[in-house]
Design an enzyme around this catalytic site. Sequence first.
Site, PDB file in Angstrom:
ATOM      1  N   LYS A  69      81.086 -22.785  38.730  1.00 54.85           N
ATOM      2  CA  LYS A  69      81.445 -21.617  37.922  1.00 54.85           C
ATOM      3  C   LYS A  69      81.938 -20.422  38.737  1.00 54.85           C
ATOM      4  O   LYS A  69      82.712 -19.623  38.242  1.00 54.85           O
ATOM      5  CB  LYS A  69      80.253 -21.187  37.050  1.00 54.85           C
ATOM      6  CG  LYS A  69      80.017 -22.101  35.854  1.00 54.85           C
ATOM      7  CD  LYS A  69      78.886 -21.556  34.981  1.00 54.85           C
ATOM      8  CE  LYS A  69      78.751 -22.355  33.700  1.00 54.85           C
ATOM      9  NZ  LYS A  69      77.778 -21.760  32.787  1.00 54.85           N
ATOM     10  N   ASP A 105      80.061 -17.793  27.743  1.00 53.91           N
ATOM     11  CA  ASP A 105      78.608 -17.971  27.578  1.00 53.91           C
ATOM     12  C   ASP A 105      77.966 -16.791  26.855  1.00 53.91           C
ATOM     13  O   ASP A 105      77.156 -16.970  25.937  1.00 53.91           O
ATOM     14  CB  ASP A 105      77.933 -18.159  28.943  1.00 53.91           C
ATOM     15  CG  ASP A 105      78.204 -19.531  29.538  1.00 53.91           C
ATOM     16  OD1 ASP A 105      78.404 -20.486  28.768  1.00 53.91           O
ATOM     17  OD2 ASP A 105      78.217 -19.644  30.776  1.00 53.91           O
ATOM     18  N   ALA A 130      67.060 -13.909  35.604  1.00 51.80           N
ATOM     19  CA  ALA A 130      68.102 -13.113  36.259  1.00 51.80           C
ATOM     20  C   ALA A 130      69.086 -14.030  36.993  1.00 51.80           C
ATOM     21  O   ALA A 130      69.738 -13.617  37.939  1.00 51.80           O
ATOM     22  CB  ALA A 130      67.471 -12.119  37.230  1.00 51.80           C
ATOM     23  N   TYR A 227      67.870 -25.942  25.297  1.00 48.10           N
ATOM     24  CA  TYR A 227      68.078 -26.656  24.026  1.00 48.10           C
ATOM     25  C   TYR A 227      67.446 -28.048  24.013  1.00 48.10           C
ATOM     26  O   TYR A 227      67.530 -28.758  23.016  1.00 48.10           O
ATOM     27  CB  TYR A 227      69.569 -26.738  23.673  1.00 48.10           C
ATOM     28  CG  TYR A 227      70.433 -27.304  24.765  1.00 48.10           C
ATOM     29  CD1 TYR A 227      70.565 -28.672  24.936  1.00 48.10           C
ATOM     30  CD2 TYR A 227      71.112 -26.457  25.634  1.00 48.10           C
ATOM     31  CE1 TYR A 227      71.357 -29.185  25.929  1.00 48.10           C
ATOM     32  CE2 TYR A 227      71.909 -26.960  26.641  1.00 48.10           C
ATOM     33  CZ  TYR A 227      72.026 -28.324  26.780  1.00 48.10           C
ATOM     34  OH  TYR A 227      72.802 -28.833  27.783  1.00 48.10           O
TER      35      TYR A 227
HETATM   36  P1  ATR Z   1      71.181 -20.673  35.474  1.00 45.14           P
HETATM   37  O1  ATR Z   1      72.580 -20.588  36.022  1.00 45.14           O
HETATM   38  O2  ATR Z   1      70.961 -21.808  34.525  1.00 45.14           O
HETATM   39  O3  ATR Z   1      70.712 -19.358  34.920  1.00 45.14           O
HETATM   40  P2  ATR Z   1      69.754 -20.179  37.920  1.00 45.14           P
HETATM   41  O4  ATR Z   1      70.809 -19.203  38.325  1.00 45.14           O
HETATM   42  O5  ATR Z   1      69.201 -21.133  38.926  1.00 45.14           O
HETATM   43  O6  ATR Z   1      70.247 -21.080  36.714  1.00 45.14           O
HETATM   44  O7  ATR Z   1      68.533 -19.336  37.279  1.00 45.14           O
HETATM   45  C1  ATR Z   1      67.359 -19.921  36.815  1.00 45.14           C
HETATM   46  C2  ATR Z   1      66.437 -18.846  36.258  1.00 45.14           C
HETATM   47  O8  ATR Z   1      65.210 -19.439  35.809  1.00 45.14           O
HETATM   48  C3  ATR Z   1      66.034 -17.776  37.262  1.00 45.14           C
HETATM   49  O9  ATR Z   1      65.820 -16.549  36.585  1.00 45.14           O
HETATM   50  C4  ATR Z   1      64.728 -18.342  37.813  1.00 45.14           C
HETATM   51  O10 ATR Z   1      63.876 -17.394  38.391  1.00 45.14           O
HETATM   52  P3  ATR Z   1      64.020 -17.027  39.971  1.00 45.14           P
HETATM   53  O11 ATR Z   1      65.163 -16.045  40.055  1.00 45.14           O
HETATM   54  O12 ATR Z   1      62.716 -16.429  40.321  1.00 45.14           O
HETATM   55  O13 ATR Z   1      64.300 -18.331  40.674  1.00 45.14           O
HETATM   56  C5  ATR Z   1      64.114 -18.869  36.538  1.00 45.14           C
HETATM   57  N1  ATR Z   1      63.085 -19.895  36.762  1.00 45.14           N
HETATM   58  C6  ATR Z   1      63.287 -21.198  37.093  1.00 45.14           C
HETATM   59  N2  ATR Z   1      62.109 -21.858  37.190  1.00 45.14           N
HETATM   60  C7  ATR Z   1      61.133 -20.943  36.916  1.00 45.14           C
HETATM   61  C8  ATR Z   1      59.706 -21.008  36.832  1.00 45.14           C
HETATM   62  N3  ATR Z   1      59.041 -22.153  37.047  1.00 45.14           N
HETATM   63  N4  ATR Z   1      59.040 -19.873  36.494  1.00 45.14           N
HETATM   64  C9  ATR Z   1      59.698 -18.713  36.254  1.00 45.14           C
HETATM   65  N5  ATR Z   1      61.049 -18.601  36.310  1.00 45.14           N
HETATM   66  C10 ATR Z   1      61.767 -19.689  36.624  1.00 45.14           C
END
Ligand code: ATR
Length: 294
Positions: A69, A105, A130, A227
């Site tokens: 992306k 999105d 985030a 989903y």
């Molecule tokens: P995407 O593009 O799908 O948003 P990403 O950029 O990897 O994927 O972001 C995943 C999000 O889920 C992040 O906000 C991540 O938190 P961190 O920034 O702390 O990594 C969050 N996330 C993933 N697993 C998590 C968990 N077990 N508990 C809390 N937050 C989680």
Amino acid sequence: MLHSPAVYGIFGYPIGHSLSPVMHNTAFAYHGLDAVYVPFAVHPGQIETAVKALQALQIRGVNVTIPHKQAVIPWLDELTPEARLIGAVNTIQLQDGRLIGHNTDGIGFLRSLEEAGAAVEGRNVLLLGAGGAARAIAVQLCLSQVRCLDIANRTRARAEELAAFLQQHLPGPAVSVLPLEGAPLAACLPHVDILVNATSVGMESADAAALPLTGLCPSQLVCDIVYRPRLTPLLRAAERQGARTVDGVGMLVHQGAKAFEIWTGRSFPIPLVRARLLEALEARGSGLAGEEEP
Ligand code: ATR
């Protein structure tokens, strides 16, 4: 005479589980368009070549998913303001020989709320996450003039970086950062009109405790971008506490709908696409949702 349908597709890696071909091929058939949508597994080392080939192959448009992306951006001629702000592209349009990068999105998320009868303007929103998906949603929420936006993320620095970016580029709503747990989050919840889970938590129920599952109330709208499962632990908890809910299938359908409109000028047959999508999700059983986005 040789038959040559218009070609559309999706670039990702891996891409085998993508649900986008089901959605777009359903919509092409509905409109009687001579077009086909195919998945392209583009190795990360080949993304420049793949984007540059769109023109030569007369591919009319592609979606872009993980991990490309951001990587496609240097090879495009133009970005929409939303794509520029989000810093990621999920839809490429070939128009008059130019490659235009869009991000549908955020608007897809917004439309899924509108479909549920919810407006975001003037509302207090708590966004969990985030990462890339959260960023797309946050930008759209700010463009849509939410009243205030709180961002809670496991890694606080990431939330602070997103909040600072929003405040600098989209002045308007007050944006603040919270920890994803504890007293500050509990104190914030009663003031929230719309709660959005944009983390990947919920794909595996074991992680669900990372999200606020208590302290919700019937006046709130609780949304999840995950989903699969469709009814995530967060949505189940929200329903139990009387809150209204919007599941992640809505965002998936509506980001595809917006891409289809950009490419063809036609509208997605939403109920039909949703039905086919749910059939496909059901047929695929209980794997992880992240494998098949979008
Ligand atoms: P995407 O593009 O799908 O948003 P990403 O950029 O990897 O994927 O972001 C995943 C999000 O889920 C992040 O906000 C991540 O938190 P961190 O920034 O702390 O990594 C969050 N996330 C993933 N697993 C998590 C968990 N077990 N508990 C809390 N937050 C989680």
